[in-house]
Design a protein around this motif. Structure first.
Motif, mmCIF file in Angstrom:
data_model
loop_
_atom_site.group_PDB
_atom_site.id
_atom_site.type_symbol
_atom_site.label_atom_id
_atom_site.label_comp_id
_atom_site.label_asym_id
_atom_site.label_seq_id
_atom_site.Cartn_x
_atom_site.Cartn_y
_atom_site.Cartn_z
ATOM 1 N N ALA A 17 11.652 5.830 5.534
ATOM 2 C CA ALA A 17 11.951 4.403 5.355
ATOM 3 C C ALA A 17 10.666 3.575 5.306
ATOM 4 N N GLY A 18 9.722 3.872 6.209
ATOM 5 C CA GLY A 18 8.467 3.136 6.226
ATOM 6 C C GLY A 18 7.660 3.332 4.952
ATOM 7 N N LEU A 19 7.641 4.561 4.444
ATOM 8 C CA LEU A 19 6.909 4.827 3.206
ATOM 9 C C LEU A 19 7.593 4.181 2.012
ATOM 10 N N ALA A 20 8.918 4.106 2.042
ATOM 11 C CA ALA A 20 9.639 3.420 0.966
ATOM 12 C C ALA A 20 9.262 1.938 0.937
ATOM 13 N N VAL A 21 9.147 1.317 2.128
ATOM 14 C CA VAL A 21 8.724 -0.086 2.204
ATOM 15 C C VAL A 21 7.298 -0.240 1.690
ATOM 16 N N PHE A 22 6.419 0.698 2.093
ATOM 17 C CA PHE A 22 5.027 0.669 1.614
ATOM 18 C C PHE A 22 4.971 0.791 0.090
ATOM 19 N N ALA A 23 5.762 1.711 -0.459
ATOM 20 C CA ALA A 23 5.773 1.894 -1.905
ATOM 21 C C ALA A 23 6.316 0.649 -2.612
ATOM 22 N N TYR A 24 7.341 0.020 -2.025
ATOM 23 C CA TYR A 24 7.914 -1.186 -2.638
ATOM 24 C C TYR A 24 6.872 -2.314 -2.667
ATOM 25 N N ILE A 25 6.140 -2.465 -1.576
ATOM 26 C CA ILE A 25 5.095 -3.504 -1.540
ATOM 27 C C ILE A 25 4.028 -3.204 -2.589
ATOM 28 N N GLY A 26 3.612 -1.932 -2.681
ATOM 29 C CA GLY A 26 2.621 -1.555 -3.680
ATOM 30 C C GLY A 26 3.109 -1.792 -5.098
ATOM 31 N N LEU A 27 4.374 -1.460 -5.364
ATOM 32 C CA LEU A 27 4.939 -1.681 -6.699
ATOM 33 C C LEU A 27 5.067 -3.168 -7.002
ATOM 34 N N THR A 28 5.384 -3.957 -5.990
ATOM 35 C CA THR A 28 5.507 -5.411 -6.190
ATOM 36 C C THR A 28 4.156 -6.019 -6.539
ATOM 37 N N ILE A 29 3.107 -5.555 -5.871
ATOM 38 C CA ILE A 29 1.768 -6.096 -6.120
ATOM 39 C C ILE A 29 1.189 -5.575 -7.434
ATOM 40 N N GLY A 30 1.407 -4.288 -7.711
ATOM 41 C CA GLY A 30 0.713 -3.651 -8.831
ATOM 42 C C GLY A 30 1.459 -3.594 -10.134
ATOM 43 N N THR A 31 2.784 -3.840 -10.136
ATOM 44 C CA THR A 31 3.555 -3.734 -11.369
ATOM 45 C C THR A 31 4.427 -4.966 -11.574
ATOM 46 N N GLU A 32 4.987 -5.054 -12.770
ATOM 47 C CA GLU A 32 5.871 -6.165 -13.108
ATOM 48 C C GLU A 32 7.301 -5.683 -13.283
#
Length: 322
Positions: free
Chosen positions: A99-114
């Motif tokens: 769950a924590g890594l999913a949140v980390f990945a979501y934040i990274g995708l939000t910052i780095g992708t559209e």
């Protein structure tokens, strides 16, 4: 020519997820969980706590926690591999890490992708679960390979101990002291349980079933037969060590023979995906003319199904049973 960095961002975030799991694991448990460590995890814990019963209780809990959690929905796909890898994280901790890594990945995708929110959520969850699964699977493969490589040496050490007059329980204790992890800790647990009264043959059988190892089953059967029928256990184990070593050499030979076919299968399976990624990097709008077509989504699903079938059949072709 317009170049898109989005595929590389996805790959970097996924790689970061996998490395985060490994870093967290080493941070929490330190070097005591490292494979092939000269000082086994059991001896390291004994040196730290000086409480044999407490160490045995902790190690037995780590041994059985993933098998006992097979009833948790979706966790069953990870439980067997986590058991073989002897992951010290509990099932609840592993699911929390997902769950924590999913949140980390979501934040990274939000910052780095559209990408849209739905896409980011799906990809983030897939990265959290997939990253932990790949990490656990890699740990399990490495641990089982090293354990199978250590087993002939451990059996030969037991043979030498028996021939100089040591009882079988002392021979197992010598293996626990002299052999590195992962086998050193496993035999240390067997030696501790034997000292508290548990039957050695029963413990060996449980060990073999837990790791689903045919060579360990041979060892458990040999000890059981000797206990019931008598005989020279040193000679029995010496013959067993030769059989295990011969099987290990045969597996290595088969692996070498099938290596070319395996790499060919991996290339053929990865090439379409790699080509798709490169197309999206070099020409991000390549599919704009057809993506609104009603046949686009069904065509993508058909191509994906063929790719999955290709991976399955390639694996079947090179998976030679010995």
């Amino acid at each position: 020519m317009q170049i898109s960095a989005a595929p590389f961002i996805y790959l970097l975030i996924f790689a970061a997820v996998v490395f985060l799991v490994e870093g967290l694991y080493l941070t929490v448990f330190g070097k005591s969980i490292s494979l092939n460590s000269r000082l086994s995890r059991r001896l390291a814990l004994l040196e730290k706590t000086h409480d044999r019963e407490k160490v045995l209780e902790q190690l037995r809990k780590e041994m059985s926690q993933h098998v006992n959690a097979r009833g948790i929905p979706l966790y069953s796909i990870l439980a067997t591999k986590a058991q073989k890898a002897n992951i010290a994280f509990s099932p609840k901790q592993l699911m929390g890490i997902m769950a924590g890594l999913a949140v980390f990945a979501y934040i990274g995708l939000t910052i780095g992708t559209e990408a849209g929110m739905a896409v980011r959520l799906i990809v983030a969850v897939a990265m959290g679960i997939g990253g932990v699964y790949i990490w656990v699977n890699n740990k399990a493969k490495k641990r089982m390979a090293l354990l199978e490589e250590q087993l002939p040496d451990a059996v030969e050490l037991m043979v030498r101990s028996l021939r100089v007059g040591h009882p079988f329980s002392s021979a197992i204790g010598n293996v626990a002291k002299e052999i590195a992890d992962p086998l050193g800790t496993e035999f240390g647990i067997i030696a501790d349980e034997a000292s508290y009264g548990r039957d050695v043959a029963e413990t060996l059988k449980a060990f073999a079933e837990r790791l689903d190892s045919q060579d360990l089953r041979f060892l458990a059967v040999a000890v059981t037969i000797q206990q019931q029928s008598g005989g020279n256990l040193a000679e029995i184990l010496e013959g067993l060590a030769k059989v295990i070593r011969a099987r290990f050499k045969l597996f290595r030979r088969v692996k070498a023979i099938t290596a070319e076919a395996k790499w060919s299968g991996m290339f053929l399976s990865a090439f379409p995906i790699g080509a798709l990624v490169m197309i999206n990097v070099i020409q991000p709008h390549y599919y704009d003319g057809v993506k609104d077509s009603p046949a686009f989504i069904p065509a993508c699903l058909v191509v994906g199904a063929f790719l999955v079938m290709n991976v399955i059949f390639m694996k079947i072709m090179v998976n030679i049973k010995v």
